[in-house]
Design a protein around this motif. Structure first.
Motif, PDB file in Angstrom:
ATOM      1  N   PHE A 114       0.824  -1.215   0.000  1.00 51.58           N
ATOM      2  CA  PHE A 114       0.000   0.000   0.000  1.00 51.58           C
ATOM      3  C   PHE A 114       0.856   1.262   0.000  1.00 51.58           C
ATOM      4  O   PHE A 114       0.561   2.255   0.678  1.00 51.58           O
ATOM      5  N   LEU A 115       1.938   1.233  -0.756  1.00 55.20           N
ATOM      6  CA  LEU A 115       2.832   2.382  -0.845  1.00 55.20           C
ATOM      7  C   LEU A 115       2.047   3.631  -1.259  1.00 55.20           C
ATOM      8  O   LEU A 115       1.349   3.638  -2.266  1.00 55.20           O
ATOM      9  N   GLY A 116       2.142   4.692  -0.470  1.00 54.20           N
ATOM     10  CA  GLY A 116       1.515   5.959  -0.800  1.00 54.20           C
ATOM     11  C   GLY A 116       0.030   6.041  -0.558  1.00 54.20           C
ATOM     12  O   GLY A 116      -0.618   7.014  -0.979  1.00 54.20           O
ATOM     13  N   ILE A 117      -0.552   5.094   0.170  1.00 65.09           N
ATOM     14  CA  ILE A 117      -2.008   5.062   0.274  1.00 65.09           C
ATOM     15  C   ILE A 117      -2.569   6.249   1.050  1.00 65.09           C
ATOM     16  O   ILE A 117      -3.674   6.714   0.767  1.00 65.09           O
ATOM     17  N   SER A 118      -1.843   6.787   2.017  1.00 64.39           N
ATOM     18  CA  SER A 118      -2.386   7.912   2.790  1.00 64.39           C
ATOM     19  C   SER A 118      -2.611   9.117   1.893  1.00 64.39           C
ATOM     20  O   SER A 118      -3.642   9.801   2.000  1.00 64.39           O
ATOM     21  N   GLY A 119      -1.667   9.391   0.975  1.00 65.34           N
ATOM     22  CA  GLY A 119      -1.846  10.492   0.036  1.00 65.34           C
ATOM     23  C   GLY A 119      -2.958  10.221  -0.960  1.00 65.34           C
ATOM     24  O   GLY A 119      -3.713  11.136  -1.353  1.00 65.34           O
ATOM     25  N   GLN A 120      -3.088   8.958  -1.380  1.00 66.70           N
ATOM     26  CA  GLN A 120      -4.150   8.601  -2.324  1.00 66.70           C
ATOM     27  C   GLN A 120      -5.520   8.741  -1.690  1.00 66.70           C
ATOM     28  O   GLN A 120      -6.484   9.146  -2.347  1.00 66.70           O
ATOM     29  N   LEU A 121      -5.631   8.410  -0.397  1.00 63.20           N
ATOM     30  CA  LEU A 121      -6.892   8.627   0.314  1.00 63.20           C
ATOM     31  C   LEU A 121      -7.172  10.111   0.497  1.00 63.20           C
ATOM     32  O   LEU A 121      -8.317  10.565   0.355  1.00 63.20           O
ATOM     33  N   ALA A 122      -6.150  10.872   0.793  1.00 63.38           N
ATOM     34  CA  ALA A 122      -6.327  12.302   1.039  1.00 63.38           C
ATOM     35  C   ALA A 122      -6.821  13.041  -0.205  1.00 63.38           C
ATOM     36  O   ALA A 122      -7.639  13.961  -0.117  1.00 63.38           O
ATOM     37  N   THR A 123      -6.313  12.613  -1.380  1.00 59.95           N
ATOM     38  CA  THR A 123      -6.686  13.293  -2.629  1.00 59.95           C
ATOM     39  C   THR A 123      -7.865  12.645  -3.324  1.00 59.95           C
ATOM     40  O   THR A 123      -8.357  13.169  -4.329  1.00 59.95           O
ATOM     41  N   GLY A 124      -8.333  11.490  -2.818  1.00 63.04           N
ATOM     42  CA  GLY A 124      -9.425  10.793  -3.473  1.00 63.04           C
ATOM     43  C   GLY A 124      -9.021  10.288  -4.851  1.00 63.04           C
ATOM     44  O   GLY A 124      -9.742  10.492  -5.840  1.00 63.04           O
ATOM     45  N   ASN A 125      -7.897   9.612  -4.936  1.00 60.33           N
ATOM     46  CA  ASN A 125      -7.390   9.108  -6.214  1.00 60.33           C
ATOM     47  C   ASN A 125      -8.455   8.261  -6.908  1.00 60.33           C
ATOM     48  O   ASN A 125      -8.976   7.301  -6.327  1.00 60.33           O
ATOM     49  N   PRO A 126      -8.826   8.579  -8.163  1.00 64.93           N
ATOM     50  CA  PRO A 126      -9.888   7.834  -8.865  1.00 64.93           C
ATOM     51  C   PRO A 126      -9.608   6.338  -8.981  1.00 64.93           C
ATOM     52  O   PRO A 126     -10.539   5.527  -8.915  1.00 64.93           O
ATOM     53  N   GLU A 127      -8.339   5.990  -9.165  1.00 62.38           N
ATOM     54  CA  GLU A 127      -7.999   4.570  -9.258  1.00 62.38           C
ATOM     55  C   GLU A 127      -8.338   3.844  -7.950  1.00 62.38           C
ATOM     56  O   GLU A 127      -8.779   2.695  -7.964  1.00 62.38           O
ATOM     57  N   LEU A 128      -8.147   4.509  -6.833  1.00 64.49           N
ATOM     58  CA  LEU A 128      -8.456   3.919  -5.536  1.00 64.49           C
ATOM     59  C   LEU A 128      -9.966   3.859  -5.308  1.00 64.49           C
ATOM     60  O   LEU A 128     -10.491   2.840  -4.844  1.00 64.49           O
ATOM     61  N   LEU A 129     -10.670   4.930  -5.646  1.00 64.80           N
ATOM     62  CA  LEU A 129     -12.109   4.991  -5.400  1.00 64.80           C
ATOM     63  C   LEU A 129     -12.889   4.027  -6.287  1.00 64.80           C
ATOM     64  O   LEU A 129     -14.028   3.661  -5.969  1.00 64.80           O
ATOM     65  N   ALA A 130     -12.294   3.609  -7.396  1.00 67.95           N
ATOM     66  CA  ALA A 130     -12.961   2.658  -8.285  1.00 67.95           C
ATOM     67  C   ALA A 130     -13.055   1.273  -7.664  1.00 67.95           C
ATOM     68  O   ALA A 130     -13.851   0.436  -8.111  1.00 67.95           O
ATOM     69  N   ASN A 131     -12.284   1.027  -6.629  1.00 66.12           N
ATOM     70  CA  ASN A 131     -12.301  -0.252  -5.931  1.00 66.12           C
ATOM     71  C   ASN A 131     -13.225  -0.145  -4.718  1.00 66.12           C
ATOM     72  O   ASN A 131     -13.130   0.813  -3.954  1.00 66.12           O
ATOM     73  N   PRO A 132     -14.140  -1.090  -4.507  1.00 65.66           N
ATOM     74  CA  PRO A 132     -15.084  -0.985  -3.383  1.00 65.66           C
ATOM     75  C   PRO A 132     -14.386  -0.852  -2.024  1.00 65.66           C
ATOM     76  O   PRO A 132     -14.816  -0.047  -1.184  1.00 65.66           O
ATOM     77  N   THR A 133     -13.328  -1.624  -1.814  1.00 62.41           N
ATOM     78  CA  THR A 133     -12.608  -1.502  -0.544  1.00 62.41           C
ATOM     79  C   THR A 133     -11.921  -0.149  -0.441  1.00 62.41           C
ATOM     80  O   THR A 133     -11.913   0.490   0.616  1.00 62.41           O
ATOM     81  N   GLY A 134     -11.355   0.291  -1.548  1.00 66.65           N
ATOM     82  CA  GLY A 134     -10.725   1.604  -1.568  1.00 66.65           C
ATOM     83  C   GLY A 134     -11.717   2.705  -1.260  1.00 66.65           C
ATOM     84  O   GLY A 134     -11.410   3.659  -0.524  1.00 66.65           O
ATOM     85  N   LYS A 135     -12.916   2.594  -1.814  1.00 67.32           N
ATOM     86  CA  LYS A 135     -13.973   3.592  -1.550  1.00 67.32           C
ATOM     87  C   LYS A 135     -14.373   3.564  -0.080  1.00 67.32           C
ATOM     88  O   LYS A 135     -14.560   4.616   0.545  1.00 67.32           O
ATOM     89  N   LYS A 136     -14.446   2.365   0.514  1.00 63.05           N
ATOM     90  CA  LYS A 136     -14.783   2.257   1.935  1.00 63.05           C
ATOM     91  C   LYS A 136     -13.718   2.924   2.784  1.00 63.05           C
ATOM     92  O   LYS A 136     -14.033   3.688   3.713  1.00 63.05           O
ATOM     93  N   TRP A 137     -12.455   2.643   2.475  1.00 65.83           N
ATOM     94  CA  TRP A 137     -11.378   3.247   3.250  1.00 65.83           C
ATOM     95  C   TRP A 137     -11.369   4.770   3.090  1.00 65.83           C
ATOM     96  O   TRP A 137     -11.067   5.497   4.035  1.00 65.83           O
ATOM     97  N   TYR A 138     -11.689   5.241   1.890  1.00 68.46           N
ATOM     98  CA  TYR A 138     -11.739   6.683   1.646  1.00 68.46           C
ATOM     99  C   TYR A 138     -12.830   7.328   2.505  1.00 68.46           C
ATOM    100  O   TYR A 138     -12.605   8.364   3.154  1.00 68.46           O
TER     101      TYR A 138
END
Length: 634
Positions: A114-138
Motif C-alpha cells: 500500500f505504498l503511498g495510500i495515505s496520500g491517495q486517500l487524502a486526494t481521493g485518487n480515482p484509481e483507488l475509489l474505483a475499488n469498493p474496498t478503496g472507496k470504503k477506506w476513503y
C-alpha cells in the motif's frame, strides 16, 4: 647615483635573474625524465583504497508508508532528505527538527505494501475509489477520529493477512515514481548521496521477516520495476527471484538487508528454508549472494548478542527487545528462539552450515539503521524524535505502551525505544556506486548512533608496530584484508594477526575499550565463541585470559543529563594475534568498540520536561560500534 647608473644596475639585475631562472629551468627540464620512469613525488598518486567513512542509513520511512501516513505523519521523502542534509524541518507535531551534523547518504525505504495510500486517500485518487474496498477506506478517512482509526487498522489488517484487496499496480507505480523522483532531486554526487530503496514487509503470523532493498542504480533503471511486496509473496526466496529478474531486465544491481531478527520469533536466521525444509547449498549460496548484510541495531532494539546465548559477555545485555513478534503477543518469547535472532549466534550457525553444506548463508556484514516512521532522521540520544507519531517528544511518551499481550497488559513501552543506529561505509567517493559497492563488499560497520572512526585489518604478517603506522590503511590493504574480507590458506606455523584503531566521535563519548569477538567451528561440528579485550583506556590491565575486569567508571550526572570525557580515551589502537588458532577450523573475527557511559534519551527527556520516570527506566547508555567480520576459511 645618476639616472644612467640606475638604468645599468637595473638591467644587470634583470640579466642576472633571467640567467639564474634559466639555469634552474634548464635543470628542471633535464630532470623531467624522472616522471617518465613512473616515479612520482606525491605518495598519493595512484592510491585507490577507501580513505574515508561516509555516514548514512539503509532503513527509514516517510508518509508514503501506510503505518506512518495513516497514523498522521505528513512528511514525505523531500522533507526526510532535507533533514538528512542538515536542513531545518518542521515535524508533523509542529516541533522543529535539525541534525547536529548532516549525513553523507541516505536510502529511504518505505513499505511496498500500500505504498503511498495515505496520500491517495487524502486526494481521493480515482484509481483507488474505483475499488469498493478503496472507496470504503476513503469514506472512513473522511469521518471522525474513530472512523479514521478503524480505516487505518483495516489497512494494517490487510497487510498482516497477506491479501491485497486493492491490487492496482497503477497506484503502486505512481507512489514509486514519487519516491524515486524525490531521490533523484536530492542526489548530489560528492556532497550528499540518495539511494533508491523500499521495504518488503513479510510478516507471517506477526513474525518479522522484513528486508530493505537498496539499488545501485539511477532512476532510468529503477523506474523499470515496481516494489515487490508481501502481497506478491512472503517467502524470501521469491524476493530473490524478483531481484534476479530486475538485474536481468535492467542490467542494474540490488541487494537486500534483513532487519534485526529480535521480533521474528526465531525465524530470521534458522538452518531451514521458509517452508521449514532443511537448507541446501544452493539456498545458502542464494541467501548470502542476495543478502550480504544484516541490520544489527535500530529503534526496536539491539541484536548483536544476548546474555542467555553469551553468559560470559558482560556487555550483551544491551537494549534488548525480547517480546515475541509484531502481532498482539500471546506468550513471551521462548529461549530456544533466541539463537536464531541475534547476529553473533547467526554467524556461528553460518559456520555450522558451511561445515555441512560447503556454503555459509550468514557470512554477513553488519550495519546500523533506523526504522523511524516520523519523516525525519535522528540518531543521537539528545535529539530523539521517536519511532511513530505516538512517541514524539512529550512529557509522557516514555510510559505509552507499544505492544500488548493478549490480555491487554503492556509488553513493550516507548521508553524501550532507542535512537537510530548508523552505518559507516569505507569509501573513496560519495556516490551511489561507491557507497553501494562498499555495502556489497561488507566494508561497513554499525554504530548505535555516534560516529566513531573504526578500522581493522587481518593478515598473516602484521606486527605490533603496524598499529601505530601513519600509513595504517596502505599497509592494511597491501598485506591483509579489511572488515568484510576473507583470510585463506594459512601459512605453516602462522596465526592471523589483526591491527585495529578506534577514534571517538568528536561530539561524543570517549572510548572504554576495543574487543575482538571470535567465533569458530570445532572439530565436533559445533560452533564456539570467545571475547578478547585488545585495548583498554585509563591504564587498566588485560589479564592472561584476555579480559579486563576493571570497569571504566561513570561520569553521568543523571539529574542534569550531562557527562564528562574525563575518563576513557579519545583514541585506542591494538595489535592482536589469535592465541588459539587452528588452521583446520573455520572462524570469524569482528571488532566491538565500547564507549564510556553517557546519558540516555530518557535522561534528557526527564531533565527537559521536569518529570520523574519509573525506577526501572534506564537513564544511561554505553554506545558501541560493531564492524563487519573478517572470516578465516581453511
Amino acid at each position: 647615483m645618476n639616472r644612467l647608473a640606475k638604468r645599468i644596475s637595473t638591467r644587470a639585475l634583470i640579466v642576472l635573474l633571467i640567467a639564474t631562472w634559466g639555469s634552474e629551468y634548464g635543470a628542471a627540464q633535464e630532470a623531467a625524465p624522472v616522471e617518465k620512469q613512473n616515479q612520482q613525488y606525491s605518495p598519493n598518486v595512484g592510491q585507490t583504497y577507501p580513505n574515508r567513512v561516509l555516514w548514512g542509513l539503509t532503513h527509514i520511512h516517510t508518509a508514503l508508508s501506510a503505518d506512518a501516513g495513516l497514523m498522521g505523519i505528513t512528511l514525505g521523502p523531500d522533507e526526510l532528505f532535507r533533514s538528512a542534509m542538515g536542513q531545518e524541518v518542521t515535524t508533523t507535531t509542529g516541533l522543529k527538527f535539525k541534525l547536529e551534523r548532516p549525513l553523507d547518504w541516505l536510502a529511504i525505504t518505505d513499505h511496498a505494501e500500500f505504498l503511498g495510500i495515505s496520500g491517495q486517500l487524502a486526494t481521493g485518487n480515482p484509481e483507488l475509489l474505483a475499488n469498493p474496498t478503496g472507496k470504503k477506506w476513503y469514506d472512513l478517512s473522511k469521518g471522525n477520529a474513530q472512523q479514521k482509526f478503524e480505516g487505518a487498522w483495516e489497512v494494517f489488517g490487510a497487510i498482516a493477512s497477506g491479501k491485497d484487496p486493492i491490487n492496482n499496480t497503477k497506484l503502486q507505480a505512481s507512489a514509486w515514481a514519487e519516491a524515486y523522483e524525490s531521490a533523484e532531486k536530492y542526489n548530489q554526487p560528492g556532497a550528499f548521496t540518495t539511494l533508491h530503496g523500499f521495504e518488503w514487509t513479510s510478516v507471517p503470523e506477526g513474525n518479522n521477516l522484513h528486508r530493505t532493498l537498496i539499488f545501485r542504480d539511477n532512476a532510468d533503471r529503477v523506474k523499470q520495476t515496481v516494489p515487490f511486496s508481501a502481497f506478491d509473496s512472503t517467502d524470501p526466496a521469491d524476493l530473490w527471484k524478483y531481484m534476479d529478474a530486475y538485474e536481468k531486465k535492467t542490467g542494474g544491481q540490488v541487494l537486500a538487508i534483513p532487519h534485526n531478527g529480535n521480533l521474528s520469533n526465531g525465524l530470521m536466521y534458522t538452518a531451514e528454508t521458509y517452508d521449514h525444509k532443511p537448507m541446501d547449498r544452493a539456498y545458502a549460496e542464494s541467501r548470502i549472494n542476495h543478502e550480504p548484510l544484516m541490520e544489527v541495531t535500530q529503534i526496536k532494539g539491539n541484536s548483536e548478542a544476548h546474555p542467555y546465548l553469551s553468559p560470559t559477555d558482560e556487555f550483551a545485555n544491551f537494549e534488548l527487545w525480547d517480546f515475541g513478534n509484531l502481532a498482539n503477543i500471546t506468550t513471551p518469547k521462548k529461549k530456544d528462539m533466541l539463537q536464531y535472532e541475534y547476529a553473533r549466534s547467526a554467524l556461528k550457525i553460518g559456520l555450522e552450515l558451511e561445515g555441512k553444506l560447503g556454503a555459509n548463508p550468514y557470512q554477513f556484514g553488519m550495519v546500523g539503521a533506523s526504522d523511524a516512521h516520523i519523516g525525519v532522521v535522528d540518531s543521537r540520544q539528545d535529539n530523539f524524535f521517536g519511532q511513530f507519531i505516538f512517541d514524539a517528544p512529550s512529557p509522557t511518551r516514555w510510559q505509552i505502551p507499544v505492544l500488548k499481550y493478549a490480555d491487554g497488559k503492556p509488553s513493550v513501552y516507548y521508553w524501550q525505544d532507542i535512537p537510530a543506529g548508523l552505518g559507516g561505509v569505507w569509501s573513496r567517493e560519495n556516490t551511489r556506486e561507491a557507497i553501494w559497492d562498499a555495502l556489497k563488499r561488507k566494508e561497513v560497520y554499525a554504530t548505535t548512533g555516534e560516529r566513531p572512526i573504526v578500522r581493522v585489518f587481518g593478515g598473516w604478517d602484521f606486527v605490533s608496530a603496524d598499529k601505530d603506522r601513519p600509513n595504517f590503511a596502505e599497509q592494511g590493504y597491501a598485506r591483509g584484508v579489511p572488515m568484510g574480507g576473507n583470510l585463506t590458506n594459512a601459512p605453516a606455523g602462522k596465526s592471523p594477526a589483526f591491527v585495529v584503531f578506534a577514534l571517538r566521535d568528536p561530539y561524543g563519548p570517549n572510548l572504554d575499550r576495543i574487543q575482538v569477538i571470535k567465533g569458530w567451528l570445532g572439530k565436533d561440528g559445533k560452533s564456539n565463541e570467545r571475547i578478547f579485550d585488545v585495548a583498554v583506556s585509563g591504564g587498566r590491565k588485560i589479564g592472561p585470559d584476555g579480559r579486563c575486569k576493571t570497569k571504566v567508571g561513570n561520569t553521568v550526572d543523571v539529574a542534569n543529563a550531562t557527562y564528562s570525557n574525563s575518563i576513557g580515551a579519545a583514541y585506542l589502537s591494538a595489535y592482536w594475534k589469535d592465541p588459539a588458532f587452528d588452521p583446520q577450523e573455520h572462524a570469524f573475527y569482528y571488532v566491538r568498540v565500547i564507549q564510556i557511559p553517557s546519558p540516555r534519551w530518557t535522561a534528557y527527556d526527564q531533565k527537559r520536561f521536569g518529570v520523574k520516570m519509573a525506577a526501572n527506566v534506564p537513564m544511561t547508555t554505553t554506545g558501541r560500534a560493531y564492524t563487519s567480520p573478517i572470516w578465516y576459511k581453511p
